[in-house]
Design a protein around this motif. Structure first.
Motif, mmCIF file in Angstrom:
data_model
loop_
_atom_site.group_PDB
_atom_site.id
_atom_site.type_symbol
_atom_site.label_atom_id
_atom_site.label_comp_id
_atom_site.label_asym_id
_atom_site.label_seq_id
_atom_site.Cartn_x
_atom_site.Cartn_y
_atom_site.Cartn_z
ATOM 1 N N THR A 253 -74.396 22.365 -27.272
ATOM 2 C CA THR A 253 -73.756 21.042 -28.007
ATOM 3 C C THR A 253 -73.894 20.186 -27.383
ATOM 4 O O THR A 253 -73.620 19.230 -27.569
ATOM 5 C CB THR A 253 -72.260 21.935 -28.157
ATOM 6 O OG1 THR A 253 -72.132 22.344 -26.610
ATOM 7 C CG2 THR A 253 -72.095 23.119 -29.143
ATOM 8 N N ARG A 254 -74.423 19.822 -25.886
ATOM 9 C CA ARG A 254 -74.342 18.755 -25.328
ATOM 10 C C ARG A 254 -75.224 17.673 -26.032
ATOM 11 O O ARG A 254 -75.890 16.604 -24.965
ATOM 12 C CB ARG A 254 -74.200 19.376 -24.084
ATOM 13 C CG ARG A 254 -73.006 19.857 -22.880
ATOM 14 C CD ARG A 254 -73.358 20.453 -21.657
ATOM 15 N NE ARG A 254 -74.183 21.245 -21.769
ATOM 16 C CZ ARG A 254 -74.607 21.707 -20.849
ATOM 17 N NH1 ARG A 254 -74.671 21.008 -19.712
ATOM 18 N NH2 ARG A 254 -75.445 23.140 -20.291
ATOM 19 N N TYR A 255 -76.852 18.355 -26.395
ATOM 20 C CA TYR A 255 -77.684 17.841 -26.787
ATOM 21 C C TYR A 255 -77.019 16.642 -26.928
ATOM 22 O O TYR A 255 -77.295 14.902 -27.347
ATOM 23 C CB TYR A 255 -78.039 18.453 -27.535
ATOM 24 C CG TYR A 255 -79.018 17.466 -28.505
ATOM 25 C CD1 TYR A 255 -80.659 16.846 -28.384
ATOM 26 C CD2 TYR A 255 -78.904 17.205 -29.811
ATOM 27 C CE1 TYR A 255 -81.002 16.453 -29.638
ATOM 28 C CE2 TYR A 255 -79.331 16.102 -30.732
ATOM 29 C CZ TYR A 255 -80.678 15.652 -30.568
ATOM 30 O OH TYR A 255 -81.264 14.669 -31.117
ATOM 31 N N TYR A 256 -75.810 16.279 -28.116
ATOM 32 C CA TYR A 256 -75.555 14.523 -28.457
ATOM 33 C C TYR A 256 -75.263 14.315 -27.949
ATOM 34 O O TYR A 256 -75.104 12.515 -27.963
ATOM 35 C CB TYR A 256 -74.183 15.284 -29.850
ATOM 36 C CG TYR A 256 -75.160 15.797 -31.308
ATOM 37 C CD1 TYR A 256 -76.288 15.490 -32.076
ATOM 38 C CD2 TYR A 256 -75.402 16.950 -31.045
ATOM 39 C CE1 TYR A 256 -77.170 16.218 -32.875
ATOM 40 C CE2 TYR A 256 -76.010 17.974 -32.549
ATOM 41 C CZ TYR A 256 -77.296 16.864 -33.565
ATOM 42 O OH TYR A 256 -77.666 17.678 -34.361
ATOM 43 N N GLU A 257 -74.287 14.807 -26.375
ATOM 44 C CA GLU A 257 -73.588 13.913 -25.407
ATOM 45 C C GLU A 257 -74.930 13.466 -24.752
ATOM 46 O O GLU A 257 -74.994 12.112 -24.339
ATOM 47 C CB GLU A 257 -73.103 14.337 -24.515
ATOM 48 C CG GLU A 257 -71.952 13.767 -22.922
ATOM 49 C CD GLU A 257 -71.282 14.892 -22.428
ATOM 50 O OE1 GLU A 257 -71.499 14.931 -21.667
ATOM 51 O OE2 GLU A 257 -70.966 16.115 -22.446
ATOM 52 N N ARG A 258 -76.070 14.430 -24.506
ATOM 53 C CA ARG A 258 -77.387 13.749 -23.947
ATOM 54 C C ARG A 258 -78.105 12.312 -24.677
ATOM 55 O O ARG A 258 -78.190 11.400 -24.144
ATOM 56 C CB ARG A 258 -77.864 14.988 -23.165
ATOM 57 C CG ARG A 258 -77.853 15.508 -22.405
ATOM 58 C CD ARG A 258 -78.140 16.640 -21.941
ATOM 59 N NE ARG A 258 -78.186 17.838 -21.043
ATOM 60 C CZ ARG A 258 -78.008 19.510 -21.154
ATOM 61 N NH1 ARG A 258 -78.788 19.300 -22.768
ATOM 62 N NH2 ARG A 258 -77.483 19.751 -20.870
ATOM 63 N N LEU A 259 -78.336 12.510 -26.116
ATOM 64 C CA LEU A 259 -78.707 11.494 -26.540
ATOM 65 C C LEU A 259 -77.806 9.934 -26.870
ATOM 66 O O LEU A 259 -78.578 9.526 -26.554
ATOM 67 C CB LEU A 259 -78.657 11.789 -28.287
ATOM 68 C CG LEU A 259 -79.310 10.716 -29.812
ATOM 69 C CD1 LEU A 259 -80.557 11.000 -29.029
ATOM 70 C CD2 LEU A 259 -79.445 11.198 -30.398
ATOM 71 N N ALA A 260 -76.603 10.016 -26.697
ATOM 72 C CA ALA A 260 -75.734 9.045 -27.086
ATOM 73 C C ALA A 260 -75.806 8.260 -25.248
ATOM 74 O O ALA A 260 -76.432 7.333 -25.623
ATOM 75 C CB ALA A 260 -74.463 9.578 -27.056
ATOM 76 N N LYS A 261 -75.971 9.292 -23.847
ATOM 77 C CA LYS A 261 -75.979 8.587 -22.611
ATOM 78 C C LYS A 261 -77.291 7.699 -22.454
ATOM 79 O O LYS A 261 -77.890 7.090 -22.285
ATOM 80 C CB LYS A 261 -75.864 9.808 -21.486
ATOM 81 C CG LYS A 261 -74.454 9.941 -21.332
ATOM 82 C CD LYS A 261 -74.224 10.797 -20.811
ATOM 83 C CE LYS A 261 -72.433 11.367 -20.530
ATOM 84 N NZ LYS A 261 -72.844 12.598 -19.251
#
Length: 285
Positions: A253-261
């Motif tokens: 689920t952290r994929y989208y967090e990493r993409l945004a960063k």
């Protein structure tokens, strides 16, 4: 669906006396399985499977196809990898399950190459290519330098640039690659410039670099990763951008967090690159 079938004499082996081992220390049933893998593997089908389903570059796939037709050599990394892949290919495509043999095929460890080129070496390489090979190899190196991609993925990007999804930011772009099959992955590429469509072979680039004593493409990737860290980009974001990803990372689920960063933090590297490398290359004529 029928379960994979295997000749009776090639089932998973039971321990045998040491005197039955061959020159590589393999027992007779393991050696027989290796010979069967070599003979059973259809070269054309294997090549297609490697490229389309495992994400292996064409040049590397050709190497593996050649190695699997040679006698197995446990000391040669490509030989071991080729036979391991062929065993998986036979299980998936030919209904012949010899995957038990994988535990006997240990990939030889290669020494860790920690060489990172200097800024001067990178600038000189780009200046040379801009003058001598401006329409094919120079754009490849620009993509390598801006993205941190592996060479095979950079070439795939260049071949498919007209079909890929591009997101524009202020001062740079994100290209969605979604290369998730195989051991090496690349979800996205960040670029300062959108490159032209180019079709170039992996060995063409590597051989030209070696012949002219330029920085090898694999060292450009190491350079980029090092400089991204120096630009204070988070370690997890450097890995995300450069494709150091596991299967779990893709579905986490952290994929989208990493993409945004990554969409925000790449700017740090882009600005550093323009000021310290690209300006120097462009000013040299």
């Amino acid at each position: 669906t029928d379960s994979p079938s295997t000749p009776a004499d090639l089932k998973s082996p039971t321990p045998l006396p040491s005197k039955s081992a061959d020159e590589h220390g393999f027992h007779s049933n393991v050696a027989s399985a290796l010979a069967f893998i070599s003979g059973k593997t259809d070269e054309k089908k294997f090549l297609k499977w490697l490229i389309s389903e495992r994400g292996v570059s064409e040049d590397t796939a050709l190497d593996y196809a050649r190695y699997v037709k040679k006698p197995f050599n446990p000391k040669v990394r490509h030989s071991v990898v080729a036979y391991r892949l062929a065993a998986r290919f036979l299980a998936e495509k030919e209904n012949t399950d010899l995957t038990w043999v994988l535990k006997h095929l240990k990939i030889p460890k290669s020494g860790i190459d920690r060489k990172v080129p200097s800024e001067h070496e990178v600038v000189e390489t780009l200046r040379f290519l801009r003058k001598e090979r401006p329409y094919d190899i120079y754009p490849v190196y620009l993509v390598l330098l801006e993205t941190g991609l592996r060479l095979r993925h950079a070439l795939l990007l260049l071949r498919s640039i007209d079909k890929l999804h591009v997101v524009r930011f202020s001062g740079f772009y994100r290209i969605d690659l979604n290369i998730v099959h195989g051991e090496k992955k690349a979800l996205h590429a960040y670029l300062i410039h959108l490159p032209p469509k180019i079709s170039c072979a992996e060995n063409t680039v590597s051989n030209y670099a070696a012949k002219n004593k330029l920085v090898n493409p694999k060292y450009i990737r190491k350079f980029v990763i090092t400089k991204m860290h120096e630009c204070d980009i988070d370690d997890s974001i450097v890995k995300f951008i450069s494709g150091h990803l596991s299967e779990a990372d893709i579905h986490d689920t952290r994929y989208y967090e990493r993409l945004a960063k990554a969409n925000k933090q790449y700017r740090k590297y882009a600005e550093w690159l323009k000021q310290n490398i690209l300006t120097k290359v462009a000013s040299y004529d």
